[in-house]
Design a protein around this motif. Structure first.
Motif, PDB file in Angstrom:
ATOM      1  N   UNK A 226       0.759  -1.158   0.145  1.00  0.00           N
ATOM      2  CA  UNK A 226       0.125  -0.020  -0.034  1.00  0.00           C
ATOM      3  C   UNK A 226       0.732   1.198  -0.043  1.00  0.00           C
ATOM      4  N   UNK A 227       2.299   1.101   0.055  1.00  0.00           N
ATOM      5  CA  UNK A 227       3.105   2.224   0.002  1.00  0.00           C
ATOM      6  C   UNK A 227       4.101   2.329   1.156  1.00  0.00           C
ATOM      7  N   UNK A 228       3.779   1.948   2.285  1.00  0.00           N
ATOM      8  CA  UNK A 228       4.262   2.039   3.417  1.00  0.00           C
ATOM      9  C   UNK A 228       5.468   1.159   3.382  1.00  0.00           C
ATOM     10  N   UNK A 229       6.705   1.527   3.117  1.00  0.00           N
ATOM     11  CA  UNK A 229       7.830   0.773   3.265  1.00  0.00           C
ATOM     12  C   UNK A 229       8.530   0.665   4.740  1.00  0.00           C
ATOM     13  N   UNK A 230       8.023   1.254   5.788  1.00  0.00           N
ATOM     14  CA  UNK A 230       8.717   1.318   6.983  1.00  0.00           C
ATOM     15  C   UNK A 230       8.225   0.154   7.964  1.00  0.00           C
TER      16      UNK A 230
END
Ligand code: PEP
Ligand code: MN
Length: 333
Positions: A226-230
């Motif tokens: 969904x875009x959150x790589x953290x």
């Protein structure tokens, strides 16, 4: 699928190739390392002509990635990911020492523990405000008030804070929380993971009680896709036939996850063992195995803790543990 680019490929050439691939409806992940640039292709790669891609001047090799996790895969991102939390870094040689009570119980308690663990070398404060308890009659956490108290402790000490979310409807309360924890029981709450993937908050994702490492990585993939790589992975023990310890600490998870993924791996010896005397040796073992951090429960008065007192260290025990863990870290570099 991954495409490894030749050394000396210019930014412009890379951008040109990326745009061509994107025209095929693929998501392209560019990982630029000191040694090489890797393009990770996500989506329906069946239409990509591997021969054609391999034959391009700037492409050194093309491989299919057989594992179902892509963005979490080390093949997509050969270098360790380093997650930035305030001014603390986790992964790639940076170590997180996360300490604090199982649950936030009062202002005095959380401030006292926060100051003590900071003094001893912790760089992140933990504390549960929303507690997933086996019994509905057990203390369920201070909820919103608990988060407010954690924020006070953060202000008093400067330590970034990590606390667990159980329901996405509470997300607004986490606006000033530095790391959002997804607990073991929610590791496969896919709707929750997807929503957290739309934020840019670091997520501490704990391994489920009976989940495989591949399932853990697939849950990380839900957040990352969904875009959150953290994402920070956490081994916290799994259910086995052994009942002497609360769970069985799977230390090999540290090496396996490092092999399979670029994400940092933190070990929680408190929930893994359930017994405070077993926490220091398992914390040291985790550091020796190359974990990127440790999360331990510390209480100013464990015998009166509202939750998990038996596995909580006193501040003095944590101080001792921190020294020993640092010695192990120095010894293995
Ligand atoms: C916790 O860290 O407070 C916790 C509840 O842990 P787990 O989800 O690993 O049981
Ligand atoms: Mn706990």
């Amino acid at each position: 699928m991954i495409a490894i680019l030749k050394n000396g490929t210019t930014e412009e050439q890379t951008a040109h190739l990326v745009s061509w691939l994107k025209h095929m409806n693929l998501d392209v992940h560019v990982s630029k390392g000191a040694e090489m640039t890797v393009l990770g292709l996500i989506g329906d790669t069946s239409r990509v002509d591997m021969e054609l891609l391999s034959s391009l001047e700037i492409v050194s090799s093309v491989k299919r990635v057989s594992e179902p996790f892509k963005q979490a895969n080390r093949k997509f991102h050969p270098n360790d990911s380093i997650i930035q939390v305030g001014n603390v870094k986790i992964g790639g040689g940076y170590f997180a020492m996360i300490a604090g009570p199982c649950s936030v119980e009062s202002e005095e308690q959380i401030i006292e523990v926060a100051q003590a663990v900071k003094e001893s070398g912790a760089n992140i404060l933990r504390g549960g405000a929303f507690k997933p308890r086996t019994s509905p009659y057990a203390f369920q956490g201070m909820k919103e008030a608990g988060i407010q108290l954690l924020l006070k402790a953060k202000e008093a000490t400067g330590l970034p804070i990590v606390t667990e979310i159980m329901n996405i409807s509470a997300l607004d309360l986490f606006a000033d929380v530095d790391i959002i924890q997804v607990g073991a029981r929610n590791m496969q709450n896919f709707d929750l993971l997807k929503e957290l993937g739309k934020t840019n908050k670091p997520i501490l994702l704990k391994r489920g009680l009976a989940n495989t490492l591949q399932e853990l990585l697939m849950s990380a993939e839900y957040i990352m896709s969904e875009g959150n790589e953290n994402v920070i992975l956490c081994e916290r023990g799994i259910r086995t036939f052994e009942t002497y310890t609360r769970n069985t600490l799977d230390l090999s998870a540290v090496s396996v996850l490092h092999e399979l993924s670029h994400l940092p791996v933190v070990v929680d010896p408190s929930h893994a063992t359930g017994k405070s005397r077993l926490v220091p040796p398992m914390a040291m073992a985790a550091a020796a195995a190359g974990a990127d951090g440790i999360m331990v429960e510390v209480h100013n008065n464990p015998s009166c803790a509202l939750c998990d007192g038996a596995q909580s260290l006193t501040p003095a025990q944590f101080d001792e543990l921190n020294h020993r863990v640092q010695k192990i870290r120095e010894a293995i570099v």
